[in-house]
Design a protein around this motif. Structure first.
Motif, PDB file in Angstrom:
ATOM      1  N   ILE A 201       0.865  -1.182   0.000  1.00 37.02           N
ATOM      2  CA  ILE A 201       0.000   0.000   0.000  1.00 37.02           C
ATOM      3  C   ILE A 201       0.901   1.232   0.000  1.00 37.02           C
ATOM      4  O   ILE A 201       1.649   1.471   0.948  1.00 37.02           O
ATOM      5  N   ILE A 202       0.838   2.005  -1.079  1.00 40.34           N
ATOM      6  CA  ILE A 202       1.673   3.199  -1.199  1.00 40.34           C
ATOM      7  C   ILE A 202       0.874   4.399  -0.714  1.00 40.34           C
ATOM      8  O   ILE A 202      -0.239   4.661  -1.181  1.00 40.34           O
ATOM      9  N   GLY A 203       1.430   5.117   0.246  1.00 39.20           N
ATOM     10  CA  GLY A 203       0.738   6.267   0.806  1.00 39.20           C
ATOM     11  C   GLY A 203       0.721   7.451  -0.138  1.00 39.20           C
ATOM     12  O   GLY A 203       1.239   7.399  -1.260  1.00 39.20           O
ATOM     13  N   TYR A 204       0.111   8.534   0.315  1.00 37.46           N
ATOM     14  CA  TYR A 204       0.150   9.781  -0.451  1.00 37.46           C
ATOM     15  C   TYR A 204       1.583  10.298  -0.339  1.00 37.46           C
ATOM     16  O   TYR A 204       1.964  10.898   0.660  1.00 37.46           O
ATOM     17  N   PHE A 205       2.361  10.054  -1.373  1.00 38.28           N
ATOM     18  CA  PHE A 205       3.807  10.252  -1.310  1.00 38.28           C
ATOM     19  C   PHE A 205       4.181  11.548  -2.013  1.00 38.28           C
ATOM     20  O   PHE A 205       4.609  11.556  -3.168  1.00 38.28           O
ATOM     21  N   ASP A 206       4.011  12.658  -1.312  1.00 37.73           N
ATOM     22  CA  ASP A 206       4.323  13.963  -1.889  1.00 37.73           C
ATOM     23  C   ASP A 206       5.818  14.256  -1.752  1.00 37.73           C
ATOM     24  O   ASP A 206       6.464  13.881  -0.781  1.00 37.73           O
ATOM     25  N   TRP A 207       6.342  14.921  -2.777  1.00 34.48           N
ATOM     26  CA  TRP A 207       7.743  15.318  -2.784  1.00 34.48           C
ATOM     27  C   TRP A 207       7.791  16.785  -2.376  1.00 34.48           C
ATOM     28  O   TRP A 207       7.772  17.682  -3.200  1.00 34.48           O
ATOM     29  N   THR A 208       7.827  17.026  -1.058  1.00 32.52           N
ATOM     30  CA  THR A 208       7.658  18.373  -0.534  1.00 32.52           C
ATOM     31  C   THR A 208       8.998  18.972  -0.132  1.00 32.52           C
ATOM     32  O   THR A 208       9.676  18.464   0.755  1.00 32.52           O
TER      33      THR A 208
ATOM     34  N   LYS B 111       1.806  24.096   7.186  1.00 33.08           N
ATOM     35  CA  LYS B 111       1.719  25.191   8.142  1.00 33.08           C
ATOM     36  C   LYS B 111       0.959  26.338   7.472  1.00 33.08           C
ATOM     37  O   LYS B 111       1.163  26.605   6.282  1.00 33.08           O
ATOM     38  N   PRO B 112       0.062  26.987   8.187  1.00 31.66           N
ATOM     39  CA  PRO B 112      -0.731  28.063   7.570  1.00 31.66           C
ATOM     40  C   PRO B 112       0.134  29.097   6.867  1.00 31.66           C
ATOM     41  O   PRO B 112       1.129  29.575   7.407  1.00 31.66           O
ATOM     42  N   GLY B 113      -0.236  29.370   5.613  1.00 38.19           N
ATOM     43  CA  GLY B 113       0.446  30.403   4.846  1.00 38.19           C
ATOM     44  C   GLY B 113       1.792  29.992   4.281  1.00 38.19           C
ATOM     45  O   GLY B 113       2.524  30.843   3.770  1.00 38.19           O
ATOM     46  N   THR B 114       2.114  28.682   4.339  1.00 30.59           N
ATOM     47  CA  THR B 114       3.411  28.222   3.828  1.00 30.59           C
ATOM     48  C   THR B 114       3.205  27.002   2.935  1.00 30.59           C
ATOM     49  O   THR B 114       2.101  26.476   2.817  1.00 30.59           O
ATOM     50  N   ASN B 115       4.299  26.547   2.338  1.00 25.95           N
ATOM     51  CA  ASN B 115       4.303  25.292   1.588  1.00 25.95           C
ATOM     52  C   ASN B 115       5.175  24.261   2.294  1.00 25.95           C
ATOM     53  O   ASN B 115       5.822  23.432   1.665  1.00 25.95           O
ATOM     54  N   LYS B 116       5.150  24.312   3.611  1.00 19.00           N
ATOM     55  CA  LYS B 116       5.938  23.401   4.430  1.00 19.00           C
ATOM     56  C   LYS B 116       5.013  22.551   5.297  1.00 19.00           C
ATOM     57  O   LYS B 116       4.038  23.047   5.864  1.00 19.00           O
TER      58      LYS B 116
ATOM     59  N   SER C 190       5.291  19.943  13.512  1.00 22.63           N
ATOM     60  CA  SER C 190       5.242  20.298  14.931  1.00 22.63           C
ATOM     61  C   SER C 190       3.838  20.600  15.424  1.00 22.63           C
ATOM     62  O   SER C 190       3.490  20.308  16.568  1.00 22.63           O
ATOM     63  N   GLY C 191       2.990  21.171  14.543  1.00 21.50           N
ATOM     64  CA  GLY C 191       1.653  21.553  14.982  1.00 21.50           C
ATOM     65  C   GLY C 191       0.590  20.496  14.760  1.00 21.50           C
ATOM     66  O   GLY C 191      -0.474  20.541  15.383  1.00 21.50           O
ATOM     67  N   TYR C 192       0.867  19.528  13.860  1.00 21.37           N
ATOM     68  CA  TYR C 192      -0.167  18.535  13.556  1.00 21.37           C
ATOM     69  C   TYR C 192       0.329  17.090  13.656  1.00 21.37           C
ATOM     70  O   TYR C 192      -0.102  16.337  14.529  1.00 21.37           O
ATOM     71  N   TYR C 193       1.260  16.688  12.794  1.00 23.84           N
ATOM     72  CA  TYR C 193       1.604  15.269  12.691  1.00 23.84           C
ATOM     73  C   TYR C 193       2.265  14.718  13.951  1.00 23.84           C
ATOM     74  O   TYR C 193       1.917  13.632  14.426  1.00 23.84           O
TER      75      TYR C 193
ATOM     76  N   ARG D 102       9.008  20.043 -17.093  1.00 20.95           N
ATOM     77  CA  ARG D 102       7.642  20.363 -16.652  1.00 20.95           C
ATOM     78  C   ARG D 102       7.660  20.887 -15.231  1.00 20.95           C
ATOM     79  O   ARG D 102       8.460  20.455 -14.399  1.00 20.95           O
ATOM     80  N   ASN D 103       6.749  21.811 -14.950  1.00 20.50           N
ATOM     81  CA  ASN D 103       6.590  22.341 -13.607  1.00 20.50           C
ATOM     82  C   ASN D 103       5.465  21.572 -12.913  1.00 20.50           C
ATOM     83  O   ASN D 103       4.302  21.678 -13.306  1.00 20.50           O
ATOM     84  N   TYR D 104       5.809  20.803 -11.893  1.00 18.57           N
ATOM     85  CA  TYR D 104       4.809  20.026 -11.159  1.00 18.57           C
ATOM     86  C   TYR D 104       4.272  20.772  -9.946  1.00 18.57           C
ATOM     87  O   TYR D 104       3.474  20.219  -9.184  1.00 18.57           O
ATOM     88  N   GLY D 105       4.719  21.989  -9.746  1.00 15.89           N
ATOM     89  CA  GLY D 105       4.219  22.789  -8.647  1.00 15.89           C
ATOM     90  C   GLY D 105       4.776  22.333  -7.310  1.00 15.89           C
ATOM     91  O   GLY D 105       5.802  21.665  -7.227  1.00 15.89           O
ATOM     92  N   TYR D 106       4.080  22.714  -6.246  1.00 16.51           N
ATOM     93  CA  TYR D 106       4.496  22.331  -4.905  1.00 16.51           C
ATOM     94  C   TYR D 106       4.006  20.918  -4.581  1.00 16.51           C
ATOM     95  O   TYR D 106       2.891  20.540  -4.910  1.00 16.51           O
ATOM     96  N   SER D 107       4.864  20.150  -3.939  1.00 13.16           N
ATOM     97  CA  SER D 107       4.504  18.834  -3.398  1.00 13.16           C
ATOM     98  C   SER D 107       3.862  17.886  -4.406  1.00 13.16           C
ATOM     99  O   SER D 107       2.778  17.345  -4.164  1.00 13.16           O
TER     100      SER D 107
END
Length: 326
Positions: free
Chosen positions: A77-84, A213-218, A222-225, A94-99
């Motif tokens: 089972i492969i998780g949601y594997f974002d490249w962040t 994190k609110p307002g970021t792409n990080k 620390s606040g959730y996971y 190609r530009n894949y955007g954030y994550s």
């Protein structure tokens, strides 16, 4: 509607939109996996009669439940594997955007590997496709022939975070739920289960787009996971409530030994666990997943199994195995 039907239903979006081109890192996953598979093979220690009696008994005990119904049931089972990285990702012009999500590419590479011609003496290959996610073949395991079944599922609807949380958000929610359900079902029914994805700093396994994190792409570790540990709590809950647990669980994610092993020992003390140390390159856990799957198919014991998951110098340093043949 069962889990597989749900997955097939939402799968049409991703294959329809990207069937004409490879997914991000698909070719890298394929080449890496195929190269690693060429290194595995039969070892002298695969012959049970060649082992000291104590080592032989421990090996037979580990495989007893795997083999007793005549079917080797492996689920990946492969998780949601974002490249962040906090920045936009560019690949092949190609530009894949954030994550961007790399699990669709990993899935399609594994599908190609498992259904293609075997290199050398490998076993994780030449399977017949029984559908989009299920594969089967006959194998010789510890001197007898068995039916081997492998199921591979992934969590992202598309490669694009913006699409998965925007115009595909409804489909992504369904797919994340279905992937989690497939993982939970595997924990209750399969012989060997491999999660390949993010540890989320102890908050995984995770099948959803990352929480930023609110307002970021990080990613908000620390606040959730880290404080809430949503994936870990679900994992422990499922294992605690089930009488039947996997014989082998592989957590192919960063620092999974430190994040998860102590809790797993309490709820599943007899379950063998394959995990990692430290924050890793994806290469290490991905190749260890392939090596471990191949080792199970051929019925390898302690020394052979370790060799199969530690074929590279990197894996020898960071891939671990606990309570498998102890």
């Amino acid at each position: 509607m069962n889990v597989l039907q749900k997955l097939i239903g939402v799968m049409g979006i991703i294959f329809a939109s990207a069937s004409a081109q490879a997914y991000i890192y698909e070719s890298a996953f394929y080449n890496l996996g195929k190269d690693y598979l060429r290194q595995v093979g039969r070892l002298g220690t695969d012959n049970l009669r060649s082992l000291p009696s104590g080592e032989r008994e421990k090996c037979q005990s580990r495989y007893e439940r795997i083999l007793n119904d005549g079917v080797i049931d492996i689920r990946i089972i492969i998780g949601y594997f974002d490249w962040t990285t906090g920045s936009q990702i560019y690949s092949s012009g190609r530009n894949y955007g954030y994550s961007p999500s790399i699990d669709p590419g990993a899935y399609r590479a594994l599908r190609e590997i498992i259904t293609s011609r075997c290199p050398g003496e490998a076993e994780f290959c030449e399977f017949s496709a029984d559908g989009p996610y299920k594969y089967s073949k006959s194998v010789i395991n510890q001197g007898r022939r068995y039916l081997a079944r492998v199921e591979i599922v992934f969590a992202s609807v598309s490669e694009y975070y913006s699409a998965n949380t925007g115009r595909y958000s409804s489909e992504q929610q369904q797919r994340s739920q279905a992937a989690l359900a497939a993982f939970n079902s595997a924990l209750k029914n399969a012989d060997a289960v491999f999660y390949f994805g993010h540890s989320r700093n102890g908050g995984g396994p995770d099948f959803n787009p990352p929480i930023f994190k609110p307002g970021t792409n990080k990613v908000d570790y620390s606040g959730y996971y880290k404080p809430q540990r949503p994936g870990y709590r679900k994992l422990i809950s499922v294992l605690s409530s089930s009488d039947r647990k996997p014989s082998i669980l592989g957590l192919m994610s960063c620092d999974s030994r430190d994040h998860f092993l102590s809790g797993l020992k309490k709820v599943a003390p007899r379950m063998g666990v394959i995990s990692s140390k430290d924050v890793l390159k994806v290469d290490g856990v991905y190749t260890a997943l392939i090596g471990a799957s191949d080792a199970i198919l051929r019925g390898q014991c302690q020394r052979g199994f370790l060799e199969s998951i530690r074929r590279t110098s990197f894996n020898r340093q960071y891939i671990t195995m606990d309570r498998m043949f102890e």
